[in-house]
Scaffold this active site. Structure first.
Site, PDB file in Angstrom:
ATOM      1  N   HIS A  25       0.889  -1.192  -0.035  1.00 54.46           N
ATOM      2  CA  HIS A  25       0.061  -0.174   0.074  1.00 54.46           C
ATOM      3  C   HIS A  25       0.866   1.440  -0.098  1.00 54.46           C
ATOM      4  O   HIS A  25       0.718   2.295  -0.853  1.00 54.46           O
ATOM      5  CB  HIS A  25      -0.874   0.036   1.345  1.00 54.46           C
ATOM      6  CG  HIS A  25      -1.667   1.350   1.447  1.00 54.46           C
ATOM      7  ND1 HIS A  25      -1.300   2.134   2.297  1.00 54.46           N
ATOM      8  CD2 HIS A  25      -2.904   1.680   0.762  1.00 54.46           C
ATOM      9  CE1 HIS A  25      -2.150   3.187   2.114  1.00 54.46           C
ATOM     10  NE2 HIS A  25      -3.017   2.965   1.303  1.00 54.46           N
ATOM     11  N   GLU A  70       2.178   1.880  -3.574  1.00 50.97           N
ATOM     12  CA  GLU A  70       0.992   2.580  -4.290  1.00 50.97           C
ATOM     13  C   GLU A  70       0.883   3.879  -4.081  1.00 50.97           C
ATOM     14  O   GLU A  70       0.949   4.499  -4.908  1.00 50.97           O
ATOM     15  CB  GLU A  70      -0.168   1.688  -3.890  1.00 50.97           C
ATOM     16  CG  GLU A  70      -1.568   2.392  -4.628  1.00 50.97           C
ATOM     17  CD  GLU A  70      -2.530   2.560  -3.597  1.00 50.97           C
ATOM     18  OE1 GLU A  70      -3.253   3.750  -3.622  1.00 50.97           O
ATOM     19  OE2 GLU A  70      -2.982   1.721  -2.765  1.00 50.97           O
ATOM     20  N   HIS A  71       0.992   4.290  -2.863  1.00 52.86           N
ATOM     21  CA  HIS A  71       1.207   5.741  -2.611  1.00 52.86           C
ATOM     22  C   HIS A  71       2.452   6.369  -3.344  1.00 52.86           C
ATOM     23  O   HIS A  71       2.236   7.570  -4.023  1.00 52.86           O
ATOM     24  CB  HIS A  71       1.318   6.117  -1.108  1.00 52.86           C
ATOM     25  CG  HIS A  71      -0.309   6.120  -0.448  1.00 52.86           C
ATOM     26  ND1 HIS A  71      -0.535   7.217   0.130  1.00 52.86           N
ATOM     27  CD2 HIS A  71      -1.019   5.072  -0.495  1.00 52.86           C
ATOM     28  CE1 HIS A  71      -1.812   6.889   0.612  1.00 52.86           C
ATOM     29  NE2 HIS A  71      -2.106   5.732   0.109  1.00 52.86           N
ATOM     30  N   GLU A 114      -4.152   7.928   7.491  1.00 51.73           N
ATOM     31  CA  GLU A 114      -5.226   7.149   6.892  1.00 51.73           C
ATOM     32  C   GLU A 114      -5.483   5.703   7.993  1.00 51.73           C
ATOM     33  O   GLU A 114      -6.653   5.450   8.023  1.00 51.73           O
ATOM     34  CB  GLU A 114      -4.831   6.433   5.698  1.00 51.73           C
ATOM     35  CG  GLU A 114      -5.632   5.593   4.989  1.00 51.73           C
ATOM     36  CD  GLU A 114      -4.921   5.192   3.408  1.00 51.73           C
ATOM     37  OE1 GLU A 114      -5.810   4.503   2.752  1.00 51.73           O
ATOM     38  OE2 GLU A 114      -3.831   5.550   3.222  1.00 51.73           O
TER      39      GLU A 114
END
Length: 412
Positions: free
Chosen positions: A47, A50-51, A127
């Site tokens: 993840h 991905e950022h 997040e």
């Protein structure tokens, strides 16, 4: 509309569906790497990567990436699941080359600079904090942990604060080089396009990518278990699950029909009995979650702490009643809902692009819609009753609960 598939010499697969009646194109890069492929010490790296792929390349800054796609009225985004990671763009039909240039640039040339990583880790920690503060969201992470104890498939996609904080630029670059290889990538596109032109552009931009080896996925083991978290909340959030079906299991479509009848819509048993007739919950539904090798069937409900113990026997009663077989009416409604859902998914270019990419990763082919509809139609009432009975009689349940009140009393 026709689906075409091409495999490049390095193993990268390209799938497209041409639609000349529309003016846009949705194109995605599907990478067969997700959170379930992470070692424990790197939980959250998929993840995080991905950022970071949007934070600058050798050719473009993060600002350049954002401005170039929006200058033509398009948009780009990405998401990480437990099984894969997807980067996608939607643009006007004349801008497919730009979309592929941007997507290839972020996937192949990202710098993962340490300064950018330091900033982005703070964003990801926010997040994670937001997810923790959203009990009807985080309860599903708890359920996943309970269902798959001590396995990567059971860990949170976002990672834990300590594992995210420990990630370095070298970690990201190594993970990228090892896993983002041609054999693990599918390019999927739907819209006003020519397949041959798509292949030419992908060959130009991704043809130099090393073949690599296909992803090795550790087979999941459903364990079952219970996690209860006491919080001072207005509601108690309850998620329960039982062993379900993988995408390739013979009972996959029967399970979808069962779930739809039990809690898949406003006409479902749980919605009608728990919410409409008794007013015991605002939100109550059933769901399925499938992977290549495993899956779960589950139920979620959010209710007041003083109503939870009254609600649970009602849910159990509806599950037991369905094990005696569905009515003709609800069986017909459920199959109609599933078939219409399959057909409606064809109409939106982005959802169809996602469907094509996911199917190629899972099945190494695209499933004809007629085949999927036929499998829904071949499900019988007896199939539904058999699955319902197996769920009711299962001794391997999972449960996650967040909220106040007597959590020990909330059980099936």
């Amino acid at each position: 509309m026709s689906v075409e598939i091409t495999r490049l010499s390095n193993g990268l697969r390209i799938v497209s569906e041409s639609r000349k009646s529309i003016q846009t194109i949705a194109v995605g890069v599907w990478v067969d790497i997700g959170a379930r492929h992470e070692p424990a010490a790197l939980n959250g790296i998929t993840h995080c990567l991905e950022h970071m792929l949007f934070k600058g390349t050798n050719r473009r800054s993060a600002r350049d990436i954002a401005f170039e796609i929006e200058a033509v009225g398009g948009h780009m985004n990405a998401y990480t699941s437990r099984d894969n990671t997807t980067y996608y763009a939607r643009v006007m039909k004349g801008d497919m080359e730009l979309a592929l240039d941007l997507l290839s640039d972020i996937v192949l040339n990202s710098t993962c600079a340490e300064l950018e990583l330091k900033r982005e880790k703070e964003v990801i920690l926010q997040e994670i904090g937001q997810a923790v503060d959203t009990p009807d969201d985080i309860v599903f992470d708890h359920l996943q942990i309970a269902a798959y104890r001590d396995q990567s498939i059971g860990r949170a996609i976002l990672g834990e604060p300590e594992t995210v904080q420990a990630l370095t630029s070298v970690d990201l670059q190594s993970y990228l080089a090892e896993n983002y290889t041609a054999s693990n990538i599918v390019i999927s596109a739907v819209g006003n396009l020519e397949h041959d032109e798509l292949v030419r552009l992908v060959e130009e931009k991704f043809g130099g990518l090393k073949a690599g080896s296909p992803t090795r996925t550790q087979k999941a083991r459903y364990t079952g278990g219970r996690i209860a978290e006491k919080r001072d909340l207005e509601q108690v959030h309850i998620a329960a699950a039982w062993p379900g079906c993988s995408f390739t299991h013979p009972n996959y479509y029967a399970l979808q029909v069962y779930s739809t009848i039990l809690g898949g819509g406003m006409s479902s048993r749980l919605f009608q009995e728990v919410r409409e007739e008794r007013g015991l919950a605002y939100s109550v539904y059933s769901f399925t979650s499938s992977h290549k090798d495993t899956g779960i069937f589950g139920i979620y409900a959010g209710t007041g702490p003083d109503m939870a113990t009254e609600m649970m026997p009602v849910i159990k009663s509806e599950m037991e009643a369905l094990a005696r077989g569905p009515s003709d009416e609800e069986f017909t409604i459920a199959r109609a809902q599933l078939k219409s859902g399959l057909m409606m998914a064809l109409e939106a270019t982005t959802s169809r692009m996602e469907q094509l990419g996911r199917q190629l990763l899972v099945f190494d082919r695209v499933l004809p819609t007629e085949e999927m509809v036929s499998k829904v139609e071949t499900v019988s009432k007896g199939d539904v009753a058999t699955i319902a009975a197996s769920v009711v009689s299962s001794n391997s349940s999972s449960m996650a609960i967040i909220g106040g009140g007597n959590l020990d009393a909330i059980t099936f």
